[in-house]
Design a protein around this motif. Structure first.
Motif: not given
Length: 482
Positions: A348-353, A381-385, A405-406, A432-436
């Motif tokens: 994923d783009r951002i690691p998850v804690a 969360a990955e999409r908006h963080a 949380t993000d 549509r490329d970034d969002g679902g």
């Protein structure tokens, strides 16, 4: 019989008819018993009067047997022989013997007593007596001077001073009883049909008036069915009875049905729109590849296929949820489930804690559906963080909480209810490329509701969005379900 009015009228008429017939029979029986008892008392008085004279040793020939037309009298001795009868008595039944011709018997008194009056005889210490026992009563007939009638006979015994036991049968006419009973019966037979007709008519009219709103509801529902216009509503009567409640419930059902149909139409339209884009893109790439193999964008085709597969899976899950599919009853450890989901997102783009509390964190439900909820929340969360995503699993009294949380822009307060609607995406997620497709959060809330839980959104401490999934914990933990 298909008419409710007809069934109600006939049912009420039958009930009233049975009640009136039963009451009428009871009245006739009581009336007949009272009049019969009255005739029996009259017969008893006449019989005791004759028995009293016999006890005073009045000769048979000098007996005054009263009004022979009203009280036929028959006197028999101990051997059953008739010793005296009333005047003009031609036939009798219902007594000890049907004979009406006196047979010579021992005299009732000495010859010298014939000239003495009754008062002298009553002072004689050797006089006879009348039995004090209750008399016997029978019904019979008597023919007097050619006329035959029904009588109530009383049987009384008397003993003369010589010890001769005589039996007196005296009758009282039952004509009054028969006439009264016949009159009452005739009145009942005449009035019963009229009364039943009135009951049937009144019941018909009252039922018709009561069911008139039902007919209005039926006609409106028929019109709604024919026109397929679910915006129409049935008329609600002003009354507060069951029919008014039926009309209100029907309108509420129509409102829910209208909303469901509208939601289904919107769902189909949105699904068609969402499916059209990846299918068109995939077709274009395949057509270009077919014409110019060197220009085929294989990664793009694979991405469109994966996106199309995910959208189809989401639509299938929503269809199952809308059909009322209940989740399984397996014990699921949410802590282990979250760790497993996070471990599969290493790229994923951002690691998850991840933060998992100690203790039992089990819930009951479908592991696959709950994994879908956690995955959708992490995707969102990955999409908006911007730089961090965190997930925490804790226990709060009788519930297990999963908080994602993000540190993104967060969700505006006026949009927090709308983001859980299907195919809804906020302005910053239109790509549509970034969002679902706008189905992830709708699926997550539906699954949470199917598990008797809730899914809410709020503000995170770092300024982004915080999604909180609450699921009820089983009463007894540590037990694996089926």
């Amino acid at each position: 019989m298909r008419s409710v009015r007809a069934r109600a009228a006939i049912g009420a008429t039958l009930v009233v008819a049975l009640a009136l017939v039963g009451a009428g029979l009871a009245v006739l029986m009581v009336l007949r018993a009272n009049l019969t008892d009255q005739a029996g008392l009259e017969a008893e008085v006449a019989a005791r009067e004759v028995a009293g004279r016999l006890a005073l040793d009045v000769p048979y020939a000098d007996l005054e047997l009263g009004d022979e037309d009203l009280h036929p009298v028959q006197v028999t001795d101990g051997d059953g022989r008739v010793v005296a009868v009333s005047k003009d008595l031609e036939a009798i039944s219902g007594t000890a013997t049907p004979r009406v011709t006196p047979v010579p018997s021992a005299p009732a008194a000495t010859p010298g007593d014939d000239d003495e009056d009754d008062d002298d005889r009553s002072d004689d210490p050797a006089r006879g007596e009348v039995s004090s026992d209750e008399p016997d009563f029978t019904n019979g007939t008597a023919t007097i001077d050619g006329d035959t009638a029904d009588y109530r006979f009383a049987r009384v015994e008397g003993t003369t001073s010589d010890g001769v036991t005589l039996t007196v049968h005296a009758g009282a006419p039952l004509a009054t009883e028969q006439e009264a009973v016949g009159t009452v019966r005739g009145a009942m037979l005449t009035g019963l049909p009229v009364l039943l007709a009135v009951v049937a008519g009144v019941t018909w009219l009252v039922t018709r008036r009561a069911l008139r709103p039902v007919e209005g509801i039926r006609r409106e529902l028929s019109a709604i069915t024919a026109s397929e216009d679910l915006r129409r509503r049935v008329p609600e009567p002003d009354s507060r009875d069951e029919i008014a409640r039926l009309a209100r419930t029907t309108n509420e059902t129509l409102t829910v049905l209208e909303a469901s149909v509208e939601r289904q139409r919107r769902f189909v339209a949105d699904a068609s729109h969402e499916l059209r884009s990846p299918i068109a893109s995939l077709r274009t790439q395949l057509e270009v590849g077919a014409a110019h193999p060197e220009l085929l964008d294989v990664p793009g085709a694979v991405a469109d296929t994966v996106r199309l597969q995910g959208l189809a899976a989401d639509l299938l899950l929503l269809a199952r949820l809308d059909a009322g599919e209940r989740p399984g009853r397996t014990a699921v450890d949410l802590g282990a489930l979250v760790r497993e989901e996070v471990s599969q997102r290493a790229g994923d783009r951002i690691p998850v804690a991840v933060s998992v509390a100690d203790g039992a964190l089990e819930v009951t439900g479908s592991r696959g559906q709950l994994a879908r909820v956690v995955g959708n929340l992490l995707d969102n969360a990955e999409r908006h963080a911007e730089s961090s995503v965190a997930v925490a699993v804790t226990r709060d009294r009788g519930e297990v909480l999963v908080e994602v949380t993000d540190d993104g822009a967060g969700v505006p307060e006026d949009e927090r209810a709308r983001i859980f609607e299907r195919f809804v995406r906020l302005d910053d997620a239109r790509s549509r490329d970034d969002g679902g497709a706008g189905l992830g959060l709708a699926i997550a809330r539906d699954v949470a509701g199917r598990h008797d839980g809730t899914l809410d959104v709020g503000a995170a401490p770092q300024g982004g969005a915080r999604f909180t999934l609450r699921l009820p914990a089983p009463a007894a933990t540590g037990t694996t379900g089926v």
